[in-house]
Design a protein around this motif. Structure first.
Motif, PDB file in Angstrom:
ATOM      1  N   ILE A   4      14.239  40.209  24.451  1.00  0.00           N
ATOM      2  CA  ILE A   4      13.479  39.029  24.084  1.00  0.00           C
ATOM      3  C   ILE A   4      13.262  39.032  22.574  1.00  0.00           C
ATOM      4  O   ILE A   4      12.729  39.989  22.002  1.00  0.00           O
ATOM      5  CB  ILE A   4      12.120  38.997  24.804  1.00  0.00           C
ATOM      6  CG1 ILE A   4      12.331  39.048  26.322  1.00  0.00           C
ATOM      7  CG2 ILE A   4      11.333  37.750  24.432  1.00  0.00           C
ATOM      8  CD1 ILE A   4      11.055  39.084  27.113  1.00  0.00           C
ATOM      9  N   SER A   5      13.660  37.960  21.900  1.00  0.00           N
ATOM     10  CA  SER A   5      13.563  37.905  20.441  1.00  0.00           C
ATOM     11  C   SER A   5      12.117  37.688  20.008  1.00  0.00           C
ATOM     12  O   SER A   5      11.282  37.201  20.778  1.00  0.00           O
ATOM     13  CB  SER A   5      14.425  36.752  19.927  1.00  0.00           C
ATOM     14  OG  SER A   5      13.865  35.499  20.308  1.00  0.00           O
ATOM     15  N   PRO A   6      11.793  38.032  18.734  1.00  0.00           N
ATOM     16  CA  PRO A   6      10.444  37.777  18.228  1.00  0.00           C
ATOM     17  C   PRO A   6      10.058  36.298  18.303  1.00  0.00           C
ATOM     18  O   PRO A   6       8.902  35.969  18.581  1.00  0.00           O
ATOM     19  CB  PRO A   6      10.524  38.267  16.777  1.00  0.00           C
ATOM     20  CG  PRO A   6      11.608  39.304  16.787  1.00  0.00           C
ATOM     21  CD  PRO A   6      12.615  38.793  17.778  1.00  0.00           C
ATOM     22  N   THR A   7      11.029  35.413  18.075  1.00  0.00           N
ATOM     23  CA  THR A   7      10.748  33.972  18.142  1.00  0.00           C
ATOM     24  C   THR A   7      10.350  33.566  19.559  1.00  0.00           C
ATOM     25  O   THR A   7       9.394  32.810  19.765  1.00  0.00           O
ATOM     26  CB  THR A   7      11.974  33.160  17.702  1.00  0.00           C
ATOM     27  OG1 THR A   7      12.317  33.513  16.353  1.00  0.00           O
ATOM     28  CG2 THR A   7      11.683  31.661  17.777  1.00  0.00           C
ATOM     29  N   ALA A   8      11.091  34.106  20.550  1.00  0.00           N
ATOM     30  CA  ALA A   8      10.772  33.780  21.944  1.00  0.00           C
ATOM     31  C   ALA A   8       9.392  34.300  22.313  1.00  0.00           C
ATOM     32  O   ALA A   8       8.627  33.623  23.013  1.00  0.00           O
ATOM     33  CB  ALA A   8      11.834  34.370  22.867  1.00  0.00           C
ATOM     34  N   ARG A   9       9.051  35.504  21.821  1.00  0.00           N
ATOM     35  CA  ARG A   9       7.726  36.049  22.132  1.00  0.00           C
ATOM     36  C   ARG A   9       6.634  35.231  21.438  1.00  0.00           C
ATOM     37  O   ARG A   9       5.550  35.040  21.982  1.00  0.00           O
ATOM     38  CB  ARG A   9       7.644  37.509  21.714  1.00  0.00           C
ATOM     39  CG  ARG A   9       8.405  38.458  22.624  1.00  0.00           C
ATOM     40  CD  ARG A   9       7.934  39.878  22.409  1.00  0.00           C
ATOM     41  NE  ARG A   9       8.713  40.845  23.158  1.00  0.00           N
ATOM     42  CZ  ARG A   9       8.517  41.159  24.425  1.00  0.00           C
ATOM     43  NH1 ARG A   9       7.562  40.543  25.091  1.00  0.00           N
ATOM     44  NH2 ARG A   9       9.265  42.060  25.026  1.00  0.00           N
ATOM     45  N   ALA A  10       6.909  34.748  20.227  1.00  0.00           N
ATOM     46  CA  ALA A  10       5.932  33.926  19.517  1.00  0.00           C
ATOM     47  C   ALA A  10       5.677  32.626  20.275  1.00  0.00           C
ATOM     48  O   ALA A  10       4.537  32.171  20.399  1.00  0.00           O
ATOM     49  CB  ALA A  10       6.412  33.637  18.100  1.00  0.00           C
TER      50      ALA A  10
END
Length: 317
Positions: A4-10
């Motif tokens: 899971i990318s940082p953008t998706a987690r954000a």
């Protein structure tokens, strides 16, 4: 390494913040499956994107989305997007029609979603169709908006109304609640003219004028229960039916809108109410109840039951 990318987690953090105002860093971390330090980093990413995330310190503190000039992005799963389209179709809306308010709103939502999220919803919206109801009963969105605002503000209103026979009427009422029942929209209100609780079909309301007067809603009001009870009262034709069976056996077959079912001392039970359509009451409701019965009154219902009985008798040579 996490997939899971940082953008998706954000974005997931934004979704959590929208649904849980006041959530703490520890709670946010738990929901995201990360450390508290990482959760704070995702909040920082949102703030860098000009999404107003406010924080309050102390034992009762937490993160809350503030008011900003720019709306935060919509975050939907594929299942949620598909569910929106299904709900619109199930409610008989023209989900693919850009001139329909719901169809237009759905189009805007689907256009801003990622392709992989919106794909199935777009396909369903373009290919599926609802079978129109025999008697359309869609309320006017503008009228409904005015009624909901009057309910929230507890302001009295004057209604322009079209009866089932098409006759124009005017009523002044205290609008207590808007209730949706089996796809039909009703206004539950106190009628000034009748000095009693009344229900009006919102699709038959032609005009809403907000008045200066205010009112108080009864503290113990149960809108759904009051609507069910009220729909069986106040109609022009009285109904009184005695069932030759115990109350407990008959009760599951009785709709609340057909009247008040009461047990009798001799072990039978009676149904007392009223209707505007004796033919439907006899042919659609009473005919489907599997118990012997006697129609005590009124005269219009007795006549309607006689017509149904004669028709059924002719069907068996």
């Amino acid at each position: 390494m996490s997939e899971i990318s940082p953008t998706a987690r954000a974005l997931r953090a934004l979704d959590v913040l929208q649904g849980r105002p006041g959530i703490t860093a520890a709670e946010l971390a738990q929901r995201l499956g990360v450390t508290e330090r990482a959760a704070r980093r995702y909040v920082a990413i949102l703030r860098e994107a000009d999404i107003p995330v406010e924080s309050t310190r102390g034992p009762y503190g937490g993160y809350t989305l503030g008011r900003g000039l720019r709306l935060p992005p919509l975050v939907f799963s594929a299942t949620e997007a598909l569910g929106l389209v299904m709900a619109a179709l199930d409610s008989q809306h023209a989900a693919a029609d850009p001139d329909d308010p719901v169809g237009s709103a759905l189009g805007k939502i689907l256009r801003v979603l990622p392709t992989n999220v919106a794909r199935q919803a777009v396909m369903l919206r373009e290919t599926a169709r609802s079978v129109p109801e025999r008697v359309p009963a869609k309320p006017d969105p503008g009228v409904t908006t005015e009624l909901v605002a009057a309910v929230a503000a507890q302001r009295q209103v004057r209604l322009g109304y079209r009866t089932a026979a098409g006759n124009p009427r005017t009523f002044e009422v205290d609008p207590w609640s808007v209730v949706v029942r089996y796809g039909r929209w009703y206004l539950l209100c106190h009628s000034h003219h009748a000095a009693a609780l009344r229900t009006f079909r919102i699709d038959r309301i032609t005009e809403v004028e907000v008045l200066a007067g205010t009112f108080e809603v009864p503290a113990d009001l149960d809108p759904a229960a009051e609507l069910e009870a009220n729909l069986s009262k106040g109609w022009e034709h009285e109904t009184h039916v005695v069932f030759h069976a115990p109350f407990e056996e008959v009760r599951p077959w009785i709709r609340p809108t057909t009247g008040d079912l009461r047990a009798l001392p001799d072990g039978r039970c009676e149904l007392v109410g009223s209707t505007s359509n004796p033919e439907a009451y006899a042919g659609e409701w009473l005919a489907g109840i599997p118990f012997d019965l006697t129609v005590v009154g009124g005269e219009e219902l007795r006549a309607a039951v006689g017509v149904v009985a004669a028709r059924l008798a002719r069907s068996v040579p």
